[in-house]
Motif scaffolding. Structure first.
Motif, PDB file in Angstrom:
ATOM      1  N   LEU A 116       2.076  15.262 -15.182  1.00  0.00           N
ATOM      2  CA  LEU A 116       1.621  13.955 -15.663  1.00  0.00           C
ATOM      3  C   LEU A 116       0.900  14.062 -17.000  1.00  0.00           C
ATOM      4  N   ASN A 117       0.190  15.154 -17.215  1.00  0.00           N
ATOM      5  CA  ASN A 117      -0.435  15.366 -18.524  1.00  0.00           C
ATOM      6  C   ASN A 117       0.620  15.471 -19.619  1.00  0.00           C
ATOM      7  N   ASP A 118       1.740  16.095 -19.300  1.00  0.00           N
ATOM      8  CA  ASP A 118       2.823  16.200 -20.282  1.00  0.00           C
ATOM      9  C   ASP A 118       3.364  14.816 -20.642  1.00  0.00           C
ATOM     10  N   ILE A 119       3.453  13.929 -19.650  1.00  0.00           N
ATOM     11  CA  ILE A 119       3.902  12.553 -19.924  1.00  0.00           C
ATOM     12  C   ILE A 119       2.875  11.844 -20.799  1.00  0.00           C
ATOM     13  N   ALA A 120       1.604  11.969 -20.447  1.00  0.00           N
ATOM     14  CA  ALA A 120       0.542  11.304 -21.214  1.00  0.00           C
ATOM     15  C   ALA A 120       0.477  11.808 -22.647  1.00  0.00           C
ATOM     16  N   ALA A 121       0.777  13.098 -22.857  1.00  0.00           N
ATOM     17  CA  ALA A 121       0.705  13.685 -24.198  1.00  0.00           C
ATOM     18  C   ALA A 121       1.714  13.068 -25.154  1.00  0.00           C
TER      19      ALA A 121
ATOM     20  N   ILE B  88       7.282   5.891 -17.231  1.00  0.00           N
ATOM     21  CA  ILE B  88       7.065   5.656 -15.798  1.00  0.00           C
ATOM     22  C   ILE B  88       8.141   6.365 -14.986  1.00  0.00           C
ATOM     23  N   ALA B  89       9.384   6.174 -15.366  1.00  0.00           N
ATOM     24  CA  ALA B  89      10.494   6.798 -14.631  1.00  0.00           C
ATOM     25  C   ALA B  89      10.402   8.318 -14.676  1.00  0.00           C
ATOM     26  N   ASP B  90      10.042   8.870 -15.832  1.00  0.00           N
ATOM     27  CA  ASP B  90       9.938  10.324 -15.964  1.00  0.00           C
ATOM     28  C   ASP B  90       8.781  10.879 -15.146  1.00  0.00           C
ATOM     29  N   ALA B  91       7.670  10.144 -15.101  1.00  0.00           N
ATOM     30  CA  ALA B  91       6.526  10.595 -14.300  1.00  0.00           C
ATOM     31  C   ALA B  91       6.890  10.657 -12.823  1.00  0.00           C
ATOM     32  N   LEU B  92       7.573   9.638 -12.333  1.00  0.00           N
ATOM     33  CA  LEU B  92       7.989   9.610 -10.932  1.00  0.00           C
ATOM     34  C   LEU B  92       9.001  10.717 -10.641  1.00  0.00           C
ATOM     35  N   HIS B  93       9.896  10.953 -11.569  1.00  0.00           N
ATOM     36  CA  HIS B  93      10.913  11.984 -11.362  1.00  0.00           C
ATOM     37  C   HIS B  93      10.295  13.384 -11.379  1.00  0.00           C
ATOM     38  N   ALA B  94       9.460  13.659 -12.378  1.00  0.00           N
ATOM     39  CA  ALA B  94       8.891  15.003 -12.520  1.00  0.00           C
ATOM     40  C   ALA B  94       7.903  15.329 -11.415  1.00  0.00           C
ATOM     41  N   ALA B  95       7.023  14.368 -11.088  1.00  0.00           N
ATOM     42  CA  ALA B  95       5.945  14.634 -10.140  1.00  0.00           C
ATOM     43  C   ALA B  95       6.363  14.489  -8.688  1.00  0.00           C
ATOM     44  N   ILE B  96       7.436  13.742  -8.426  1.00  0.00           N
ATOM     45  CA  ILE B  96       7.835  13.474  -7.040  1.00  0.00           C
ATOM     46  C   ILE B  96       9.237  13.990  -6.740  1.00  0.00           C
TER      47      ILE B  96
ATOM     48  N   LEU C 289       0.883  -1.166   0.000  1.00  0.00           N
ATOM     49  CA  LEU C 289       0.000   0.000   0.000  1.00  0.00           C
ATOM     50  C   LEU C 289       0.920   1.215   0.000  1.00  0.00           C
ATOM     51  N   ALA C 290       0.777   2.081  -0.983  1.00  0.00           N
ATOM     52  CA  ALA C 290       1.729   3.187  -1.102  1.00  0.00           C
ATOM     53  C   ALA C 290       1.098   4.368  -1.813  1.00  0.00           C
ATOM     54  N   GLY C 291       1.735   5.520  -1.641  1.00  0.00           N
ATOM     55  CA  GLY C 291       1.245   6.700  -2.332  1.00  0.00           C
ATOM     56  C   GLY C 291       2.021   7.942  -1.988  1.00  0.00           C
ATOM     57  N   VAL C 292       1.420   9.071  -2.348  1.00  0.00           N
ATOM     58  CA  VAL C 292       2.113  10.344  -2.298  1.00  0.00           C
ATOM     59  C   VAL C 292       1.304  11.379  -1.533  1.00  0.00           C
ATOM     60  N   SER C 293       1.978  12.060  -0.608  1.00  0.00           N
ATOM     61  CA  SER C 293       1.388  13.162   0.154  1.00  0.00           C
ATOM     62  C   SER C 293       1.757  14.470  -0.539  1.00  0.00           C
ATOM     63  N   VAL C 294       0.715  15.285  -0.802  1.00  0.00           N
ATOM     64  CA  VAL C 294       0.907  16.487  -1.615  1.00  0.00           C
ATOM     65  C   VAL C 294       0.253  17.686  -0.937  1.00  0.00           C
ATOM     66  N   PRO C 295       0.975  18.796  -0.733  1.00  0.00           N
ATOM     67  CA  PRO C 295       0.307  20.022  -0.295  1.00  0.00           C
ATOM     68  C   PRO C 295      -0.709  20.430  -1.360  1.00  0.00           C
ATOM     69  N   GLU C 296      -1.874  20.864  -0.945  1.00  0.00           N
ATOM     70  CA  GLU C 296      -2.961  21.095  -1.897  1.00  0.00           C
ATOM     71  C   GLU C 296      -2.570  22.010  -3.050  1.00  0.00           C
ATOM     72  N   ARG C 297      -1.679  22.973  -2.811  1.00  0.00           N
ATOM     73  CA  ARG C 297      -1.313  23.911  -3.869  1.00  0.00           C
ATOM     74  C   ARG C 297      -0.418  23.281  -4.937  1.00  0.00           C
ATOM     75  N   GLN C 298       0.099  22.093  -4.667  1.00  0.00           N
ATOM     76  CA  GLN C 298       0.939  21.407  -5.643  1.00  0.00           C
ATOM     77  C   GLN C 298       0.158  20.486  -6.567  1.00  0.00           C
ATOM     78  N   VAL C 299      -1.107  20.218  -6.243  1.00  0.00           N
ATOM     79  CA  VAL C 299      -1.891  19.250  -7.014  1.00  0.00           C
ATOM     80  C   VAL C 299      -1.969  19.641  -8.486  1.00  0.00           C
ATOM     81  N   HIS C 300      -2.314  20.889  -8.762  1.00  0.00           N
ATOM     82  CA  HIS C 300      -2.460  21.337 -10.154  1.00  0.00           C
ATOM     83  C   HIS C 300      -1.171  21.136 -10.941  1.00  0.00           C
ATOM     84  N   TRP C 301      -0.034  21.489 -10.348  1.00  0.00           N
ATOM     85  CA  TRP C 301       1.229  21.427 -11.072  1.00  0.00           C
ATOM     86  C   TRP C 301       1.658  19.980 -11.316  1.00  0.00           C
ATOM     87  N   ILE C 302       1.348  19.105 -10.384  1.00  0.00           N
ATOM     88  CA  ILE C 302       1.649  17.684 -10.598  1.00  0.00           C
ATOM     89  C   ILE C 302       0.772  17.121 -11.708  1.00  0.00           C
ATOM     90  N   GLU C 303      -0.486  17.515 -11.735  1.00  0.00           N
ATOM     91  CA  GLU C 303      -1.360  17.102 -12.837  1.00  0.00           C
ATOM     92  C   GLU C 303      -0.771  17.521 -14.177  1.00  0.00           C
TER      93      GLU C 303
END
Length: 236
Positions: free
Chosen positions: A37-42, A78-86, A20-34
């Motif tokens: 990840l959208n850039d990776i998906a694109a 996968i590696a880039d998403a983890l690096h950029a978002a975390i 069981l795992a995940g990421v704790s994010v200050p609310e103001r960072q949510v938009h920028w992490i999205e």
């Protein structure tokens, strides 16, 4: 407020490991992490990046829509998403939590999800307590926390455990910093739940298969206080 997005890996009871795992994010960072990840998906659908879901298992194995994508591109995504978002946002308060359970070592009377959620719920609450003590010294507002799960998780079990921790307590006391009981979201509509899935998969690959391919991008991002790491619990 801090939002903790969680997901599971190794759900099949026949598998020897559960994560069981995940990421704790200050609310103001949510938009920028999205956006990260959208850039990776694109990369895989420039016209409709929101139609691309980022999930560790199908991306790594090349299942479903990922079958037509060459392996090197999938692994790099996968590696880039983890690096950029975390990794790149660790300095902005992004922290990881994970509980790694070997099923045969689970104490009698407990399921892996019970033990894993107890560990993470308590550790996230302790992080908030630590932050709030520092905030009080600086005369800043206290922070509250909210846990968000993929709706595919065992909602009734988790809600029941969360209420018990709040009113009756766990082995370290009662949780005190949560704004509400855990919330369940559709991963298709939440990039942060997808990120939690990637984290859980990276942790599972590292511990269950001794494959550090993705884990090395996030290994230094677990919650810690000085030299003491609190965010990663293992029951080997």
């Amino acid at each position: 407020m801090y939002l903790l997005y969680l997901d599971e890996s190794g759900n099949d009871p026949r598998l020897p490991w559960f994560v069981l795992a995940g990421v704790s994010v200050p609310e103001r960072q949510v938009h920028w992490i999205e956006q990260d990840l959208n850039d990776i998906a694109a990369r895989f659908s420039a016209d409709e990046p929101h139609a691309v879901e980022l999930h560790g298992n199908p991306m790594h194995k090349g299942n479903g829509r990922w079958r037509r994508v060459e392996r090197a591109r999938r692994e790099q995504a996968i590696a880039d998403a983890l690096h950029a978002a975390i990794s790149q946002r660790h300095g902005y308060g992004v922290r990881l939590f994970a509980a790694v359970i070997q099923r045969e070592k689970t104490p009698a009377g407990k399921q892996p999800i019970d033990l894993a959620f107890e560990q993470i719920s308590a550790r996230f609450d302790q992080m908030l307590t630590r932050l709030n003590r520092k905030a009080a010294i600086r005369k800043q507002p206290a922070q509250r926390g909210l846990i968000l799960f993929d709706k595919a998780s065992n909602e009734l079990t988790i809600q029941s455990i969360a209420r018990e921790f709040k009113y009756s307590g766990h082995q370290w006391g009662r949780t005190r910093n949560y704004a509400e009981v855990p919330v369940f979201l559709d991963s298709a509509s939440s990039r942060l739940i997808q990120l939690a899935d990637l984290v859980a998969y990276a942790v599972y690959q590292h511990f269950a298969h001794q494959n550090p391919l993705y884990f090395r991008a996030i290994s230094r991002c677990f919650d810690s206080d000085g030299l003491r790491e609190h965010g990663l619990y293992t029951l080997p």
